[in-house]
Design a protein around this motif. Structure first.
Motif, PDB file in Angstrom:
ATOM      1  N   LEU A  19       0.833  -1.209   0.000  1.00 44.94           N
ATOM      2  CA  LEU A  19       0.000   0.000   0.000  1.00 44.94           C
ATOM      3  C   LEU A  19       0.865   1.256   0.000  1.00 44.94           C
ATOM      4  O   LEU A  19       0.582   2.225  -0.717  1.00 44.94           O
ATOM      5  CB  LEU A  19      -0.925  -0.011   1.214  1.00 44.94           C
ATOM      6  CG  LEU A  19      -1.999  -1.105   1.227  1.00 44.94           C
ATOM      7  CD1 LEU A  19      -2.794  -1.047   2.528  1.00 44.94           C
ATOM      8  CD2 LEU A  19      -2.933  -0.976   0.031  1.00 44.94           C
ATOM      9  N   ASN A  20       1.915   1.244   0.796  1.00 43.53           N
ATOM     10  CA  ASN A  20       2.795   2.416   0.873  1.00 43.53           C
ATOM     11  C   ASN A  20       3.509   2.675  -0.452  1.00 43.53           C
ATOM     12  O   ASN A  20       3.794   3.827  -0.800  1.00 43.53           O
ATOM     13  CB  ASN A  20       3.819   2.232   1.993  1.00 43.53           C
ATOM     14  CG  ASN A  20       3.188   2.329   3.370  1.00 43.53           C
ATOM     15  OD1 ASN A  20       2.092   2.874   3.529  1.00 43.53           O
ATOM     16  ND2 ASN A  20       3.867   1.801   4.378  1.00 43.53           N
ATOM     17  N   LEU A  21       3.814   1.599  -1.183  1.00 43.00           N
ATOM     18  CA  LEU A  21       4.459   1.741  -2.488  1.00 43.00           C
ATOM     19  C   LEU A  21       3.449   1.908  -3.615  1.00 43.00           C
ATOM     20  O   LEU A  21       3.828   1.944  -4.798  1.00 43.00           O
ATOM     21  CB  LEU A  21       5.346   0.518  -2.764  1.00 43.00           C
ATOM     22  CG  LEU A  21       6.570   0.375  -1.851  1.00 43.00           C
ATOM     23  CD1 LEU A  21       7.262  -0.966  -2.092  1.00 43.00           C
ATOM     24  CD2 LEU A  21       7.544   1.526  -2.076  1.00 43.00           C
ATOM     25  N   GLN A  22       2.166   1.981  -3.254  1.00 37.27           N
ATOM     26  CA  GLN A  22       1.067   2.152  -4.202  1.00 37.27           C
ATOM     27  C   GLN A  22       1.019   1.032  -5.246  1.00 37.27           C
ATOM     28  O   GLN A  22       0.619   1.239  -6.401  1.00 37.27           O
ATOM     29  CB  GLN A  22       1.169   3.514  -4.894  1.00 37.27           C
ATOM     30  CG  GLN A  22       1.054   4.677  -3.900  1.00 37.27           C
ATOM     31  CD  GLN A  22       1.084   6.038  -4.578  1.00 37.27           C
ATOM     32  OE1 GLN A  22       1.543   6.182  -5.700  1.00 37.27           O
ATOM     33  NE2 GLN A  22       0.580   7.039  -3.874  1.00 37.27           N
ATOM     34  N   VAL A  23       1.424  -0.164  -4.821  1.00 38.83           N
ATOM     35  CA  VAL A  23       1.329  -1.335  -5.679  1.00 38.83           C
ATOM     36  C   VAL A  23      -0.106  -1.840  -5.715  1.00 38.83           C
ATOM     37  O   VAL A  23      -0.582  -2.321  -6.748  1.00 38.83           O
ATOM     38  CB  VAL A  23       2.287  -2.445  -5.193  1.00 38.83           C
ATOM     39  CG1 VAL A  23       2.066  -3.744  -5.973  1.00 38.83           C
ATOM     40  CG2 VAL A  23       3.732  -1.982  -5.319  1.00 38.83           C
ATOM     41  N   ALA A  24      -0.781  -1.732  -4.581  1.00 39.16           N
ATOM     42  CA  ALA A  24      -2.165  -2.211  -4.492  1.00 39.16           C
ATOM     43  C   ALA A  24      -3.079  -1.072  -4.085  1.00 39.16           C
ATOM     44  O   ALA A  24      -2.714  -0.219  -3.267  1.00 39.16           O
ATOM     45  CB  ALA A  24      -2.257  -3.349  -3.471  1.00 39.16           C
ATOM     46  N   ASN A  25      -4.274  -1.072  -4.651  1.00 46.89           N
ATOM     47  CA  ASN A  25      -5.299  -0.078  -4.325  1.00 46.89           C
ATOM     48  C   ASN A  25      -6.491  -0.799  -3.694  1.00 46.89           C
ATOM     49  O   ASN A  25      -7.125  -1.633  -4.345  1.00 46.89           O
ATOM     50  CB  ASN A  25      -5.723   0.662  -5.595  1.00 46.89           C
ATOM     51  CG  ASN A  25      -6.821   1.683  -5.331  1.00 46.89           C
ATOM     52  OD1 ASN A  25      -7.171   1.960  -4.185  1.00 46.89           O
ATOM     53  ND2 ASN A  25      -7.367   2.248  -6.397  1.00 46.89           N
ATOM     54  N   ILE A  26      -6.767  -0.497  -2.445  1.00 47.72           N
ATOM     55  CA  ILE A  26      -7.860  -1.188  -1.761  1.00 47.72           C
ATOM     56  C   ILE A  26      -9.050  -0.266  -1.508  1.00 47.72           C
ATOM     57  O   ILE A  26      -9.917  -0.569  -0.687  1.00 47.72           O
ATOM     58  CB  ILE A  26      -7.378  -1.818  -0.440  1.00 47.72           C
ATOM     59  CG1 ILE A  26      -6.909  -0.739   0.552  1.00 47.72           C
ATOM     60  CG2 ILE A  26      -6.261  -2.822  -0.695  1.00 47.72           C
ATOM     61  CD1 ILE A  26      -6.593  -1.301   1.932  1.00 47.72           C
ATOM     62  N   SER A  27      -9.115   0.830  -2.222  1.00 44.59           N
ATOM     63  CA  SER A  27     -10.180   1.808  -1.995  1.00 44.59           C
ATOM     64  C   SER A  27     -11.546   1.315  -2.466  1.00 44.59           C
ATOM     65  O   SER A  27     -12.575   1.911  -2.132  1.00 44.59           O
ATOM     66  CB  SER A  27      -9.842   3.129  -2.689  1.00 44.59           C
ATOM     67  OG  SER A  27      -9.769   2.949  -4.092  1.00 44.59           O
ATOM     68  N   LYS A  28     -11.565   0.212  -3.270  1.00 46.06           N
ATOM     69  CA  LYS A  28     -12.839  -0.317  -3.756  1.00 46.06           C
ATOM     70  C   LYS A  28     -13.107  -1.736  -3.254  1.00 46.06           C
ATOM     71  O   LYS A  28     -13.990  -2.428  -3.777  1.00 46.06           O
ATOM     72  CB  LYS A  28     -12.863  -0.299  -5.285  1.00 46.06           C
ATOM     73  CG  LYS A  28     -12.775   1.104  -5.882  1.00 46.06           C
ATOM     74  CD  LYS A  28     -12.813   1.053  -7.398  1.00 46.06           C
ATOM     75  CE  LYS A  28     -12.714   2.455  -7.995  1.00 46.06           C
ATOM     76  NZ  LYS A  28     -12.730   2.413  -9.484  1.00 46.06           N
ATOM     77  N   VAL A  29     -12.341  -2.176  -2.258  1.00 43.00           N
ATOM     78  CA  VAL A  29     -12.512  -3.526  -1.721  1.00 43.00           C
ATOM     79  C   VAL A  29     -13.890  -3.663  -1.076  1.00 43.00           C
ATOM     80  O   VAL A  29     -14.337  -2.778  -0.343  1.00 43.00           O
ATOM     81  CB  VAL A  29     -11.402  -3.849  -0.691  1.00 43.00           C
ATOM     82  CG1 VAL A  29     -11.733  -5.107   0.098  1.00 43.00           C
ATOM     83  CG2 VAL A  29     -10.065  -4.008  -1.405  1.00 43.00           C
ATOM     84  N   SER A  30     -14.564  -4.765  -1.341  1.00 44.28           N
ATOM     85  CA  SER A  30     -15.923  -4.965  -0.832  1.00 44.28           C
ATOM     86  C   SER A  30     -15.981  -5.857   0.404  1.00 44.28           C
ATOM     87  O   SER A  30     -16.989  -5.869   1.104  1.00 44.28           O
ATOM     88  CB  SER A  30     -16.812  -5.585  -1.924  1.00 44.28           C
ATOM     89  OG  SER A  30     -16.877  -4.750  -3.051  1.00 44.28           O
ATOM     90  N   TYR A  31     -14.923  -6.605   0.672  1.00 45.32           N
ATOM     91  CA  TYR A  31     -14.992  -7.638   1.711  1.00 45.32           C
ATOM     92  C   TYR A  31     -13.626  -7.728   2.384  1.00 45.32           C
ATOM     93  O   TYR A  31     -12.606  -7.927   1.720  1.00 45.32           O
ATOM     94  CB  TYR A  31     -15.339  -8.964   1.039  1.00 45.32           C
ATOM     95  CG  TYR A  31     -15.878 -10.066   1.917  1.00 45.32           C
ATOM     96  CD1 TYR A  31     -17.198 -10.479   1.830  1.00 45.32           C
ATOM     97  CD2 TYR A  31     -15.057 -10.739   2.804  1.00 45.32           C
ATOM     98  CE1 TYR A  31     -17.687 -11.524   2.610  1.00 45.32           C
ATOM     99  CE2 TYR A  31     -15.531 -11.781   3.582  1.00 45.32           C
ATOM    100  CZ  TYR A  31     -16.846 -12.176   3.484  1.00 45.32           C
ATOM    101  OH  TYR A  31     -17.326 -13.206   4.249  1.00 45.32           O
TER     102      TYR A  31
END
Length: 443
Positions: free
Chosen positions: A140-152
């Motif tokens: 997340l800190n390296l902006q490799v993954a975006n979890i702003s739309k995670v549903s679960y």
């Protein structure tokens, strides 16, 4: 009740049938319906009761139905250890064999190639990420993954997460989730800190407590009351060439990485087929050790509590506690590695030295019964008398119910015992921060 009653799609039911899942366990029966309805949930049930399927099946079914946003990571499952993360990822593959659901396990201890592969998988699109907290934070800190739309979002083994000091990481990840994200929190125990975490991150949750964390009756429990110097000879006697346990798959738990290493070397010198497992090993070595143990290439695994939770190996016959665990819950999880085979039977043996008698006594109060004490064979010399109540009275006079610090300045016990109308009723309180720091150091 059977799995057809939950309304799963045929493809999900085909996966369950292929994995020989016939009837839901109590935790699955209680938690799958509200999770299918999108409710937040706090579930308490001991390891081995089917919690993983309880939260994975609703995710897989709902992904298959297209309920979640398409071009986004749909679910995150948090696990405290890389071994548990790998196991959850494997179960996703099994349950979703007939369903087009992709998953990725990310955890520490891997090389740059694994990191690059994980990054490419996320960029191409991954439905479910199974992660340890530290590695997910890094992504997340390296902006490799975006979890702003995670549903679960699932937190598995939440009590262990907090014991290992992951509270800040959990909260940091939670703050990046959308407000609409459904959250499920599962724990084997329910200390106050779990309730506080649940109150902070769950929205009007369903709360389910299935069973008190106690060992199953199919595990035959016993103990040797001995001196510390007698422990190694007793274990060698239990696992040596003339022992009935020689060819039985066995896990020996010890309290620290250093002790695990020393004990493993000592057993090897005695001709015992043994391997060690602790967090100082690199990921490739740890995976190889687990493969060797699962396939029977190694008979005995000497380990810290890193493998006490979440690792399912069906044919472990014997668990030996070389040292007393930090608390009763750890004892339950340690010995719960056995009794998972076809006959559901296992043997748990605990070695208790003089200083550990107080902890063992409190463990028996927690269990609600006395554990059988095996007489120490005369060949090992005279053994100490088991007299914990006398030691408890002396400790109570010194510290008003709490034990004093040991020679290293570390709190020897984190329990407080209060009187009641029955000798068998005791109030057990467990320390938190000291235990968490010690656990992180040891494992």
């Amino acid at each position: 009740m059977n799995f057809y009653d939950f309304g799963f799609e045929d493809e999900v039911l085909d996966g369950l049938e292929a994995m020989n899942f016939i009837a839901p366990t109590p935790i699955q029966e209680a938690t799958i319906p509200p999770l299918m309805q999108g409710r937040d949930l706090l579930g308490c049930a001991q390891t081995g009761t089917g919690k993983t399927a309880a939260y994975l099946l609703p995710i897989i079914n709902r992904i298959f139905l297209g309920e979640f946003e398409e071009d986004a990571i749909k679910a995150i499952v948090m696990a405290p250890t890389r071994e548990l993360a790998q196991q959850i990822d494997q179960q996703i593959s099994g349950f979703g064999y007939f369903v087009s659901v992709s998953s990725l396990a990310i955890y520490g201890g891997t090389d740059g190639l694994a990191w690059s592969q994980a990054q490419r998988s996320i960029e191409r699109g991954t439905d479910i990420i199974v992660a340890t907290p530290g590695r997910l934070i890094s992504m997340l800190n390296l902006q490799v993954a975006n979890i702003s739309k995670v549903s679960y979002f699932v937190i598995d083994e939440a009590d262990r997460m907090l014991d290992m000091g992951f509270y800040d990481d959990i909260m940091s990840i939670w703050k990046r989730l959308p407000p609409t994200c459904q959250i499920a929190l599962f724990s084997a125990t329910m200390p106050p800190k779990i309730g506080e975490l649940a109150n902070s991150i769950l929205k009007n949750p369903i709360r389910m407590t299935i069973a008190i964390s106690k060992p199953p009756k199919s595990i035959l429990q016993s103990a040797y009351i001995c001196y510390e110097a007698q422990k190694l000879p007793i274990v060698v006697g239990l696992l040596g060439s003339s022992s009935e346990h020689k060819t039985q798959k066995t896990v020996v738990f010890s309290s620290s990485k250093q002790k695990v290493h020393q004990l493993s070397l000592s057993l090897k010198l005695k001709g015992i087929n043994v391997a060690e497992m602790h967090s100082d090993l690199d990921q490739i070595t740890r995976e190889q050790v687990m493969r060797d143990f699962k396939t029977g290439f190694v008979d005995v695994l000497v380990a810290t509590d890193i493998v006490a939770r979440g690792i399912d190996i069906d044919d472990i016959r014997v668990v030996i506690n070389y040292d007393m665990p930090h608390d009763p819950e750890d004892y339950v999880h340690r010995i719960g590695r056995t009794a998972r085979g076809t006959d559901g039977r296992g043997l748990a043996i605990t070695l208790v030295n003089e200083e550990e008698q107080k902890s063992f006594y409190l463990l028996e109060q927690f269990l609600g019964y006395s554990v059988y004490k095996v007489p120490v064979d005369a060949e090992y010399g005279d053994a100490p008398t088991y007299d914990p109540e006398s030691l408890m009275r002396k400790a109570s006079k010194r510290g008003n119910g709490r034990y004093s610090r040991n020679k290293k300045g570390v709190r020897a016990e984190a329990f407080k015992v209060g009187k009641s109308n029955s000798r068998n009723k005791r109030t057990i309180r467990k320390g938190s921060s000291q235990s968490a720091r010690r656990h992180k150091k040891d494992n």
